[in-house]
Design a protein around this motif. Sequence first.
Motif, short mmCIF file in Angstrom:
data_model
loop_
_atom_site.label_atom_id
_atom_site.label_comp_id
_atom_site.label_asym_id
_atom_site.label_seq_id
_atom_site.Cartn_x
_atom_site.Cartn_y
_atom_site.Cartn_z
N HIS A 188 0.62 -0.56 0.29
CA HIS A 188 0.18 -0.06 0.27
C HIS A 188 0.83 1.32 0.30
O HIS A 188 2.25 1.40 0.39
CB HIS A 188 -1.05 -0.03 1.03
N THR A 189 0.14 1.70 -0.28
CA THR A 189 1.06 3.53 0.07
C THR A 189 0.47 4.46 1.49
O THR A 189 1.54 5.01 1.85
CB THR A 189 0.59 5.05 -1.22
N ALA A 190 0.56 3.40 2.28
CA ALA A 190 0.25 4.31 3.65
C ALA A 190 -0.64 2.96 4.45
O ALA A 190 -0.23 2.04 4.24
CB ALA A 190 -1.82 5.51 3.24
N LYS A 191 -0.59 3.20 5.65
CA LYS A 191 0.22 2.76 6.69
C LYS A 191 -0.95 1.09 6.66
O LYS A 191 -2.32 1.09 6.29
CB LYS A 191 -0.58 3.46 8.27
N VAL A 192 -0.41 0.40 6.97
CA VAL A 192 -1.53 -0.99 6.69
C VAL A 192 -2.54 -1.33 8.22
O VAL A 192 -1.50 -1.87 8.86
CB VAL A 192 -0.75 -2.35 5.99
N HIS A 193 -3.73 -1.64 7.81
CA HIS A 193 -4.58 -2.53 9.05
C HIS A 193 -4.62 -3.55 9.88
O HIS A 193 -4.72 -3.63 10.73
CB HIS A 193 -5.75 -0.80 9.16
N THR B 195 -14.57 4.96 0.15
CA THR B 195 -13.12 6.47 -0.48
C THR B 195 -13.30 7.49 1.39
O THR B 195 -12.91 7.75 1.59
CB THR B 195 -14.60 7.23 -0.81
N ASP B 196 -12.16 6.10 1.59
CA ASP B 196 -12.18 5.77 3.14
C ASP B 196 -11.79 4.52 3.65
O ASP B 196 -10.79 4.36 2.71
CB ASP B 196 -13.44 6.28 4.93
N SER B 197 -10.63 5.17 4.74
CA SER B 197 -9.68 3.80 4.92
C SER B 197 -10.28 3.08 5.77
O SER B 197 -11.65 2.51 5.87
CB SER B 197 -9.81 4.52 6.69
N VAL B 198 -9.45 1.87 4.76
CA VAL B 198 -10.08 0.03 4.87
C VAL B 198 -9.53 -0.04 6.61
O VAL B 198 -8.73 -0.44 6.44
CB VAL B 198 -9.86 -0.83 4.00
N ASP B 199 -10.21 -0.62 7.76
CA ASP B 199 -9.89 -0.42 8.66
C ASP B 199 -9.26 -1.74 9.77
O ASP B 199 -8.50 -2.23 10.15
CB ASP B 199 -10.65 0.09 10.60
N GLN B 200 -10.60 -2.51 8.87
CA GLN B 200 -10.53 -4.03 8.95
C GLN B 200 -11.01 -4.78 8.01
O GLN B 200 -11.79 -4.52 7.60
CB GLN B 200 -10.80 -4.21 10.33
N ILE C 141 -22.33 -2.20 1.33
CA ILE C 141 -23.43 -2.52 1.63
C ILE C 141 -23.05 -1.41 2.53
O ILE C 141 -22.36 -0.63 3.34
CB ILE C 141 -23.33 -3.81 2.75
N ASN C 142 -24.43 0.17 2.70
CA ASN C 142 -24.80 0.92 3.48
C ASN C 142 -24.91 0.85 4.57
O ASN C 142 -25.58 0.05 5.49
CB ASN C 142 -25.32 1.89 2.34
N THR C 143 -23.75 1.63 5.18
CA THR C 143 -24.15 1.37 7.26
C THR C 143 -24.28 2.87 7.80
O THR C 143 -24.03 3.62 7.01
CB THR C 143 -23.05 0.68 7.69
N LYS C 144 -24.51 2.87 8.49
CA LYS C 144 -24.66 4.30 10.00
C LYS C 144 -23.71 5.09 10.30
O LYS C 144 -24.25 5.51 10.73
CB LYS C 144 -26.12 3.37 10.57
N GLY C 145 -22.80 4.55 10.65
CA GLY C 145 -21.61 5.37 10.54
C GLY C 145 -20.36 4.38 10.24
O GLY C 145 -20.02 4.00 9.33
N GLU C 146 -19.58 5.26 11.26
CA GLU C 146 -17.99 4.84 10.26
C GLU C 146 -17.52 3.63 10.60
O GLU C 146 -16.83 3.50 12.19
CB GLU C 146 -16.58 6.00 10.40
N ASN C 147 -16.86 2.60 10.10
CA ASN C 147 -16.96 1.29 10.38
C ASN C 147 -15.28 1.20 10.66
O ASN C 147 -14.55 1.38 10.04
CB ASN C 147 -17.32 0.06 9.37
N SER D 42 -4.87 -7.54 2.72
CA SER D 42 -4.48 -6.26 3.51
C SER D 42 -5.39 -5.57 3.29
O SER D 42 -5.74 -4.46 2.56
CB SER D 42 -2.54 -6.12 3.86
N GLY D 43 -6.23 -4.49 4.26
CA GLY D 43 -6.29 -2.83 4.05
C GLY D 43 -5.79 -2.13 5.14
O GLY D 43 -4.71 -1.93 5.91
N SER D 44 -5.58 -1.42 4.52
CA SER D 44 -4.37 0.15 4.14
C SER D 44 -5.65 1.55 4.63
O SER D 44 -6.81 1.29 3.86
CB SER D 44 -3.73 0.36 3.07
N TYR D 45 -4.96 2.39 5.47
CA TYR D 45 -5.23 3.72 4.97
C TYR D 45 -5.48 4.89 3.74
O TYR D 45 -6.18 5.74 3.43
CB TYR D 45 -4.42 4.77 6.34
N ASP D 46 -4.85 3.33 3.34
CA ASP D 46 -4.81 4.74 1.39
C ASP D 46 -5.66 3.86 1.13
O ASP D 46 -6.31 4.06 -0.57
CB ASP D 46 -3.85 3.95 0.47
N GLN D 47 -7.25 3.96 1.60
CA GLN D 47 -8.59 3.47 1.48
C GLN D 47 -8.53 1.73 0.19
O GLN D 47 -9.74 1.87 -0.45
CB GLN D 47 -8.99 4.54 0.38
N THR D 48 -7.96 0.98 0.04
CA THR D 48 -7.27 0.12 -0.54
C THR D 48 -7.21 -1.20 0.31
O THR D 48 -6.88 -1.52 1.09
CB THR D 48 -6.52 -0.01 -1.66
#
Length: 322
Positions: A24-29, A69-74, A108-114, A42-48
């Motif tokens: 990735h181009t940013a931190k790996v979560h 369009t935002d960080s992939v946290d898990q 799947i659209n959810t109600k908050g930042e996951n 792997s998922g990353s702060y680079d949104q991929t």
Amino acid sequence: MTNFAEQMKQHFKQNSKTKEHSAHTAKVHSVAWNKDGKKLASGSYDQTASVFTLDRDRLTREFSCKGHTDSVDQLCWNPTNSEVFATASGDKTVRVWDGRSGNCTSTINTKGENINICWSPNGQSIAVGNKEDLVTFIDTKTFKPRAHEQFKVEVNEITWNNTNDLFFLTTGLGTVQIYSYPDLKLIQSLQGHTANCICIKFGNRGKYFATGSADAIVNLWDLSELVCVRTFSRLDWPVRTLSFSHDGLMLASASEDHFIDISCVETGENICEVPCDSPTFTVAWHPKHRLLAYACDDKDKYNRDTGNVKLFGLSNESSSSS
């Protein structure tokens, strides 16, 4: 079991090599193996998300999964299908991906930042938690939300037990709350830590689960008795991530300490320390081999995130590649 610990100490003396792989181009979560161990995501702060294939001791990056369009946290793989995984993102969506092509098959659209996600052992449900401590349960036949549960405590990590009839969450109170599933009735609250309980992981054998906390302690719990049977206290910083080896006999734990602790589950004995140059926030044992995938908050000489995924447990005699 002492013999096992000695055997593993010798094994890792001969297999202590780590390879880094650009991911990735940013931190790996988050890093996770699929069911058969042939792929790592792997998922990353680079949104991929990135998908690698494993050939013996070599990881090869196949593709990048783009759409968030935002960080992939898990992320987590479908435990019943080796070619499907899901990602949780701060963009208020969960995405399901084809592990062969990298295509997104459901959003799947959810109600908050996951911030956390897990797939039920029977493959029928995905649970995703957001920053407001709301957990959404998604039906994997329709990929639509089936239920929402708002918790009154800070929820850090969520998981089912291996038999799919209990749902666990770690809390900001230092507790592990256990609910019946699917009716989500509180069965028990385990007071295991003196500070925020951050992570939880089940062993493959279903005998134990482990929790890690901001108190820098890892607790090993007997699932049948729901009692803490062992404590690991080699780390000095909050325990961020845990993983049991495929045979359930080793436990890896990591934090902001500059090493990953690998311990013998049955005795608590230290087997190995994996050196790191920076904090480690995700570890995952291979489902069949003594290989540990992990990612650190590494920087390059310009203080930019390296975005690398690492693989430990390689033969010291193997050729160097990345």
